[in-house]
Design a protein around this motif. Structure first.
Motif, mmCIF file in Angstrom:
data_model
loop_
_atom_site.group_PDB
_atom_site.id
_atom_site.type_symbol
_atom_site.label_atom_id
_atom_site.label_comp_id
_atom_site.label_asym_id
_atom_site.label_seq_id
_atom_site.Cartn_x
_atom_site.Cartn_y
_atom_site.Cartn_z
ATOM 1 N N THR A 62 49.243 46.448 30.093
ATOM 2 C CA THR A 62 48.151 45.482 30.042
ATOM 3 C C THR A 62 47.050 46.058 29.164
ATOM 4 O O THR A 62 46.665 47.206 29.326
ATOM 5 C CB THR A 62 47.607 45.226 31.456
ATOM 6 N N ILE A 63 46.570 45.247 28.243
ATOM 7 C CA ILE A 63 45.495 45.707 27.366
ATOM 8 C C ILE A 63 44.197 45.069 27.844
ATOM 9 O O ILE A 63 44.128 43.852 28.023
ATOM 10 C CB ILE A 63 45.793 45.308 25.909
ATOM 11 N N GLY A 64 43.201 45.905 28.047
ATOM 12 C CA GLY A 64 41.921 45.397 28.523
ATOM 13 C C GLY A 64 42.027 44.883 29.956
ATOM 14 O O GLY A 64 42.912 45.275 30.702
ATOM 15 N N ALA A 65 41.108 44.013 30.305
ATOM 16 C CA ALA A 65 41.106 43.497 31.674
ATOM 17 C C ALA A 65 40.857 41.997 31.650
ATOM 18 O O ALA A 65 40.106 41.491 30.812
ATOM 19 C CB ALA A 65 40.018 44.180 32.494
ATOM 20 N N ASP A 66 41.501 41.301 32.541
ATOM 21 C CA ASP A 66 41.257 39.863 32.670
ATOM 22 C C ASP A 66 41.681 39.451 34.070
ATOM 23 O O ASP A 66 42.320 40.224 34.779
ATOM 24 C CB ASP A 66 42.050 39.095 31.607
ATOM 25 N N PHE A 73 43.726 51.720 26.809
ATOM 26 C CA PHE A 73 43.442 50.290 26.734
ATOM 27 C C PHE A 73 42.285 49.877 27.648
ATOM 28 O O PHE A 73 42.250 48.783 28.200
ATOM 29 C CB PHE A 73 44.693 49.469 27.053
ATOM 30 N N GLN A 74 41.351 50.813 27.831
ATOM 31 C CA GLN A 74 40.140 50.492 28.592
ATOM 32 C C GLN A 74 38.924 50.771 27.728
ATOM 33 O O GLN A 74 37.947 51.353 28.178
ATOM 34 C CB GLN A 74 40.055 51.363 29.852
ATOM 35 N N SER A 75 38.996 50.341 26.475
ATOM 36 C CA SER A 75 37.980 50.770 25.510
ATOM 37 C C SER A 75 36.581 50.244 25.827
ATOM 38 O O SER A 75 35.604 50.869 25.482
ATOM 39 C CB SER A 75 38.395 50.334 24.111
ATOM 40 N N LEU A 76 36.499 49.106 26.475
ATOM 41 C CA LEU A 76 35.175 48.504 26.670
ATOM 42 C C LEU A 76 34.462 48.971 27.932
ATOM 43 O O LEU A 76 33.348 48.560 28.216
ATOM 44 C CB LEU A 76 35.305 46.990 26.720
ATOM 45 N N GLY A 77 35.131 49.804 28.672
ATOM 46 C CA GLY A 77 34.476 50.250 29.891
ATOM 47 C C GLY A 77 34.728 49.278 31.026
ATOM 48 O O GLY A 77 35.553 48.366 30.914
ATOM 49 N N ASP A 110 43.040 41.936 36.857
ATOM 50 C CA ASP A 110 44.113 42.870 36.543
ATOM 51 C C ASP A 110 43.589 43.787 35.442
ATOM 52 O O ASP A 110 42.946 43.328 34.501
ATOM 53 C CB ASP A 110 45.323 42.065 36.050
#
Lengths: 801, 206
Positions: free
Chosen positions: B40-44, B70-74, B63
C-alpha cells in the motif's frame, strides 16, 4: 514557492490557517443547520481558500488538508440532504462552479461530483472524466497534487470497476483505469515540475519536499492495483506500458527512482514475472541519477520472497527465464554506470544470491554464475575497502556456507576469486570461517579436486599473502585450525588418501617454516594412521608392505623437513612414532632402524638443552622398549646407544632415572596370551635379559649414592632428592621381583628395603611429605601383595618391612 | 447546533508490511480477498456504516503503508483517531515484536487526550496459514502483551477465510464509540479579535 522558514514559523502559520478553517467550518455548519445552501457554499469556499496558502511545507500542508478534508465530509452529508429535498446533483454541480477561486471551486466540484456519481444521476465515467480534466485548472504543484489526491479519495469505491455497482452504464474497468492513469500522469507532471522551480541553494530543500510528496503520486498506482478487474492482460497492455512511458518521459531521477519502487512493490509478483522484459528493459533508459541497483535489488528481494512462499511458482520462474534476465540486468547495471559504489554492487549481488538460493536451492551452477558476475563487476575496484561493501561481501560469501555444506561450496569455482576481492585481512577471516565450518560440521573432504579447491579457498592461511602481517596473536590459532583440517582430508581409498596428503604438503610447503612448524606434523600423523589402515585393510601382504614402505618413506621426508624448519624436538618425536609404526604396524625392521638412527642423530646434534635431552631420551627409551621387530644385533646397537646417552646426562638424578628406564630395554613384556602363536612375521621374541637389568639397577644405585655424596658436600645433606631416587629404584626392583626376574632375589630386595628404611629415618625425609607419601604407598603395596594369598604372596611373605 | 451528534468514527490500522492490513479492511468492508501481495502506498480510508448499540455510525477505516518508504507525507491523519488497530502476522515473530513500536509511535503522533486509556485493538492475522503449522506467536503470548498494555482486546483473525473479522471490527467500533471525546468545539467568540479583523462577512450568530 515555499520560502525557507523555521519550524516555529511553520507551526504558527499552520495554526492560523487551521483557525481560519475552523472558523469558516463553524459558519458553514451553521448555514447547513439553517438550510442555507448559498451561505454554506460560500463558507466552505472560504474555508477551502486556506488551502491556497503558499507558505506551508508539504507535511504541514497535509495537516491543513486533513483538517479541511474532515470538514468536507460534513458538506457531503449536507449535499445528500439537499438532494433528498429535491435538488438535483446536476444543479449542485453547476452551482458550486460559481465559487470565485479556482482551487475552492474544484474541491467543491469534486465533493459534489462524488455524490453525483453515487446517486447514479450521471454515469460515473463522464463525471470522473470531467473532474480529472477540470483539475488541470490548478497548476501549482503542491495545491494541484493535494487537489488531485482529494479527487481520488472521494471517488474511491465509485469507479466503474468490475463487479462494482457503477459498472455498466457508469462505464467499464478501462474507464476506471483511464481515470486513474490520467490523474497519475497529471500528478507526476506537477511533481516533476517542482524540480525546475528551484535553483541553487533551494535545491536540497526542494528535493526534500518532493520526496515528501511522493506518496501522493504513487498512491494512484495503489488505486490501480486494488481494482478488482485488473487482470494480467489489462495490467500488461493497459497499465504497465503507460506507467513506464510516464516514468521514462518525465526524465526526472527522483520520480523514476520512486515510481519504479512503487511499480515493483505495488503490483503482484506474478504480474512482474510476466513483464520482466518491460520492467528490466526500461532500466537503461532511466536518468543517470537513478540508483538502478536499488531498483533491481528491490525486485530481486520481492521475487525471492515470492518463490520462498510457494514452491509451485518456480516453474513460472523457469518459463520466463527469470534468473537469466535478472542476472543480465544486474550485470548491465554495473557496466552502464561506471560509478556504482562497490557497496551497491555487492548489495545487488547479495540480493541476486539470496534470490537464487530461494528459487533454486539445488542449482549450484547458478550460485556460481552469480559469483562470477559479482567478481566481474567488482574486479576493477579490488580490493574492496569501503566498509559497507566489505561487510556485505563477507555476508555474500557466508551465504553459501550457511546454506550448503562446505564440500558443496567447494564446487563453486569462482568462490575464491570473489574472496580475492577482499582485503587480505578479511580474506583471512573468511578462510578461518571456512575452516571452522568444516570442523564444526565434521565434513570430510575426500577428492583431490575438492582438496585443491579447499586449499585455494583458504590460501590466506596456507601461505603468505601480500599486504598481510602474519605475526599477529591469532597466527598460532589459525595454524592450529589448519592442522586440525588435515584430519578432515580423508578418502576411503588409501592410495587416494595418500595423494590428498601429498597434495596438501605441496601446498603447505609454500607457507614457509613458520607455518610448516604447525602443519607438517599433522600431515605425518595422518599418514601414520594411513599406514595402519593399509596394513589392516590389505590382504596381499607384499602389496601392503610396499604401500606402507612408500608412506613411511614419505613420512621420513616430512620429519626431515621438520628438522630443518628447524623443529628438532617435534621431528625427533615424529621419527620415534614412525619407528614404532614401522616396527609394530608394518614390521619393517630396516625402516624402523633408520627412523631410530635419524632420531639419534637429532638427539646428538639438534636437541638444544639438557632438559629437552631428558625428555627426548625418555621418549627414545619408551619407544625402543616397545619395538619388537629388531633382531639381536640391531637391537644391541640401539640399546647400547640409549644407555650410553643416559650416562652422559648432565644431572645425576636425570642420569639415575634414565638408567633405571634403560633397564627396561632388557626386559620386554611377554606377548598377551591371545596373541599366542599368531605372532606376525618378523616379530622377534621378547628380550628377557635379567643380568643386564641388574647391571642397570646397580648402576642406578651407584649414581644415587654419588648424588647423595655430592649433595652432602655442597648442601650439608638436608636435600632429600637422593632418597627419592632410592625409593624410585626400590619400585623398579619390586616391579622386576613381581615379574619373576631371577636377578632380583628376596635377599637382594630385602637389603635394598633396609637401606631405604635407613635413609628414610633421616629427619629431613620425615618432613618431606611427597617423599613420605611415596615411601608409604610403596610399603603399602608390599603389605597388600603379602596378603593376597596367591603365588606371589608367598614370594613376598619372607620380605620384612 | 451544539447537539450535532458525532457519527463518524475514525479508525487507524497499523502494523508491519505484509501482515494483512489492507486485506482485513477489504474483507470487512467489501467482503473480498486477494492473496497477492501489493504494497500500500500512502494512506487512505474506506468507510462503512455500522450499527453499534442501536446507533448508526460511519466508520472511517484508514489503511496505511506498512513499508516505511511509502509513508513520505508523515502521519497527520493519525490525529483525531477514535481507535487504533494493531495488526501482526501470527506466523512472523518480528511483526509481533514491532507492535510495541507501532503503538508508541501512534501515541506520540496522534497525541490523544488520555493516552493511557486510548482504545487499541490487536489482531493476530493469518491464523489460517498452513493450518497454523508455522505459527511463531502463540495466542497466550499475544494475550499476555495485550494484558500488560492495559487490557487491549485481542482477536485472532484470518482475512482470507473471513475468520473473526466482523467480530473484531464490531469490537473496534464499540471501543471507538466509547472513546468518543467531545469534538473540539469551535466558538468564534473566543477569537473575537480575529473575527473582527477577518475580512469575512459574519452572519448574525452568537
Amino acid at each position: 514557492m515555499v520560502e525557507a522558514m523555521g519550524l516555529e514559523e511553520q507551526a504558527r502559520l499552520l495554526q492560523e490557517a487551521g483557525n481560519a478553517v475552523k472558523r469558516n467550518a463553524f459558519f458553514m455548519k451553521k448555514a447547513m443547520d439553517e438550510d442555507n445552501l448559498r451561505e454554506a457554499l460560500r463558507y466552505s469556499a472560504t474555508l477551502l481558500g486556506e488551502l491556497r496558502t503558499p507558505t506551508l511545507t508539504p507535511q504541514r500542508y497535509y495537516e491543513l488538508y486533513m483538517q479541511a478534508f474532515n470538514e468536507l465530509t460534513h458538506l457531503q452529508a449536507f449535499f445528500r440532504e439537499e438532494r433528498r429535498k429535491g435538488r438535483s446533483y446536476a444543479d449542485l454541480y453547476e452551482l458550486v462552479q460559481h465559487a470565485g477561486n479556482v482551487l475552492p471551486r474544484l474541491y467543491l466540484l469534486c465533493t459534489v461530483g462524488s455524490c453525483y456519481i453515487r446517486s447514479k444521476e450521471a454515469p460515473a465515467k463522464s463525471v470522473l472524466k470531467d473532474l480529472v480534466e477540470m483539475c488541470k485548472g490548478v497548476q501549482h504543484p503542491i495545491r494541484g497534487l493535494f487537489l488531485r489526491s482529494y479527487l481520488c479519495q472521494v471517488s474511491r469505491g465509485l469507479l466503474p470497476d468490475v463487479g462494482s455497482e457503477f459498472e455498466g452504464d457508469g462505464g467499464s474497468i478501462s474507464d476506471a483505469i483511464e481515470f486513474l492513469l490520467i490523474n497519475f500522469a497529471e500528478m507526476n507532471k506537477l511533481w516533476c515540475r517542482m524540480q525546475h522551480h528551484a535553483s541553487g541553494r533551494d535545491r536540497d530543500r526542494r528535493e526534500q519536499e518532493r520526496q515528501q510528496l511522493a506518496d501522493l503520486v504513487g498512491r494512484n498506482l495503489t488505486y490501480v492495483s486494488q481494482l478488482d478487474g485488473l487482470d494480467f492482460a489489462l495490467y500488461q497492455e493497459g497499465v504497465l506500458a503507460r506507467v513506464m512511458d510516464q516514468i521514462v518521459s518525465c526524465k526526472d531521477a527522483i520520480a523514476q527512482q520512486y515510481l519504479m519502487q512503487c511499480v515493483i512493490q505495488g503490483f503482484p509478483d506474478d504480474f512482474h514475472l510476466g513483464t520482466l522484459d518491460s520492467l528490466l528493459g526500461i532500466l537503461p533508459d532511466l536518468q543517470s541519477g537513478v540508483q538502478v541497483h536499488v531498483v533491481v535489488s528491490s525486485l530481486l528481494d520481492r521475487l525471492a520472497r515470492f518463490a520462498a512462499s510457494d514452491k509451485a511458482v518456480v516453474d513460472t520462474f523457469n518459463q520466463v527465464d527469470a534468473f537469466g534476465k535478472l542476472t543480465r540486468a544486474a550485470a548491465k547495471v554495473t557496466e552502464s554506470e561506471n560509478e556504482v559504489p562497490s557497496g551497491d554492487v555487492v548489495a545487488m549481488h547479495a540480493a541476486l544470491l539470496s534470490f537464487t538460493g530461494a528459487v533454486y536451492p539445488d542449482r549450484l551452477d547458478l550460485v556460481n554464475k552469480v559469483l562470477t558476475s559479482a567478481y566481474q563487476a567488482l574486479e576493477k575496484q579490488a580490493p574492496i575497502k569501503d566498509a559497507k561493501a566489505e561487510k556485505l561481501l563477507v555476508q555474500l560469501l557466508s551465504t553459501p556456507l550457511d546454506n550448503y555444506d562446505v564440500v558443496t561450496v567447494l564446487e563453486l569455482a569462482n568462490y575464491p576469486s570473489v574472496m580475492s576481492l577482499l582485503r587480505p585481512a578479511k580474506r583471512k577471516e573468511m578462510a578461518v570461517k571456512i575452516c571452522q565450518t568444516i570442523l564444526r560440521q565434521r565434513t570430510l573432504v575426500s577428492s583431490m579436486e575438492k582438496v585443491e579447491m579447499l586449499l585455494d579457498f583458504i590460501s590466506p592461511l596456507v601461505r603468505d599473502t601480500e599486504g598481510l602481517e602474519d605475526d599477529d596473536e591469532f597466527f598460532e590459532e589459525e595454524q592450529n585450525l589448519l592442522a586440525r583440517l588435515v584430519h578432515q582430508l580423508v578418502s576411503q581409498d588409501t592410495d587416494e588418501h595418500f595423494e590428498l596428503l601429498r597434495a596438501a604438503r605441496d601446498r603447505f610447503n609454500a607457507g614457509g617454516p613458520k607455518r610448516l612448524r604447525h602443519t607438517l606434523a599433522p600431515l605425518a600423523f595422518a599418514a601414520l594412521r594411513l599406514v595402519r589402515t593399509i596394513k589392516e585393510g590389505t590382504a596381499d601382504s607384499k602389496k601392503a608392505d610396499g604401500a606402507c614402505k612408500t608412506v613411511l618413506q614419505w613420512i621420513h621426508g616430512v620429519a626431515a623437513q621438520l628438522a630443518e624448519v628447524p623443529a628438532a624436538e617435534i621431528a625427533l618425536q615424529l621419527y620415534l612414532q614412525a619407528a614404532h609404526a614401522a616396527s609394530e604396524v608394518a614390521c619393517l625392521e630396516l625402516i624402523a632402524y633408520e627412523f631410530f638412527e635419524q632420531a639419534f642423530i637429532l638427539y646428538e646434534e639438534a636437541i638444544p638443552d639438557s632438559k629437552a635431552e631428558v625428555t627426548a631420551l625418555q621418549s627414545i627409551v619408551g619407544v625402543l622398549h616397545r619395538c619388537r621387530v629388531f633382531t639381536a644385533e640391531s637391537r644391541d646397537t640401539l640399546v647400547h646407544k640409549a644407555t650410553g646417552y643416559s650416562a652422559k646426562l648432565l644431572k645425576k638424578p636425570d642420569q639415575c632415572r634414565a638408567v633405571c628406564a634403560c633397564s627396561h630395554l632388557f626386559w620386554q613384556e611377554l606377548p598377551a596370551e591371545e596373541e599366542g602363536d599368531d605372532v606376525a612375521e618378523g616379530v622377534q621374541p621378547p628380550v628377557r635379559d635379567a643380568d643386564n637389568v641388574m647391571v642397570c639397577l646397580k648402576r642406578a644405585l651407584k649414581i644415587a649414592n654419588s648424588a647423595q655424596q655430592q649433595l652432602a658436600v655442597v648442601l650439608k645433606g638436608d636435600h632429600t632428592t637422593p632418597v627419592m631416587l632410592f625409593v624410585e629404584i626400590l619400585n623398579h626392583y619390586l616391579f622386576y621381583f613381581e615379574q619373576g626376574n631371577p636377578s632380583i632375589t628376596t635377599s637382594v630386595l630385602q637389603s635394598l628395603l633396609e637401606l631405604v628404611a635407613n635413609e628414610m629415618a633421616n629427619e629431613n625425609c620425615q618432613k618431606d611429605e611427597a617423599l613420605l607419601a611415596f615411601y608409604n604407598s610403596t610399603r603399602n603395596h608390599i603389605a597388600i601383595q603379602k596378603d593376597k594369598g596367591d603365588e606371589l604372596a608367598q614370594k613376598f611373605s619372607s620380605l620384612q618391612l | 447546533m451544539a447537539a450535532r451528534k458525532r457519527t463518524l468514527l475514525k479508525v487507524i490500522i497499523l502494523g508491519d508490511s505484509g501482515v494483512g492490513k489492507t486485506s482485513l479492511m477489504n474483507q470487512y468492508v467489501n467482503k473480498k480477498f486477494s492473496s497477492q501481495y501489493k504494497a500500500t502506498i500512502g494512506a487512505d480510508f474506506l468507510t462503512k456504516e455500522v450499527q453499534v448499540e442501536d446507533r448508526s455510525v460511519t466508520m472511517q477505516i484508514w489503511d496505511t503503508a506498512g513499508q516505511e518508504r511509502f509513508q513520505s507525507l508523515g502521519v497527520a491523519f493519525y490525529r483525531g483517531a477514535d481507535c487504533c488497530v494493531l495488526v501482526y502476522d501470527v506466523n512472523a515473530q518480528k511483526t509481533f515484536e514491532n507492535l510495541e513500536t507501532w503503538r508508541d509511535e501512534f501515541l506520540i503522533q496522534a497525541n490523544p487526550n488520555d493516552p493511557d486509556n486510548f482504545p487499541f485493538v490487536v489482531l493476530g492475522n493469518k491464523v489460517d496459514f498452513e493450518g497454523g503449522k508455522n505459527r511463531q506467536v502463540v495466542e497466550k503470548r499475544a494475550k499476555q502483551w495485550c494484558a500488560q498494555k492495559g487490557g487491549i482486546p485481542y482477536f485472532e483473525t484470518s482475512a482470507k477465510e473471513d475468520i473473526n473479522v466482523d467480530a473484531a471490527f464490531q469490537c473496534i467500533a464499540k471501543n471507538a464509540l466509547k472513546n468518543e471525546t467531545e469534538e473540539e468545539m469551535y466558538i468564534p467568540d473566543t477569537v473575537d479579535m480575529n473575527a473582527q479583523s477577518a475580512p469575512k462577512r459574519r452572519t448574525g450568530c452568537c
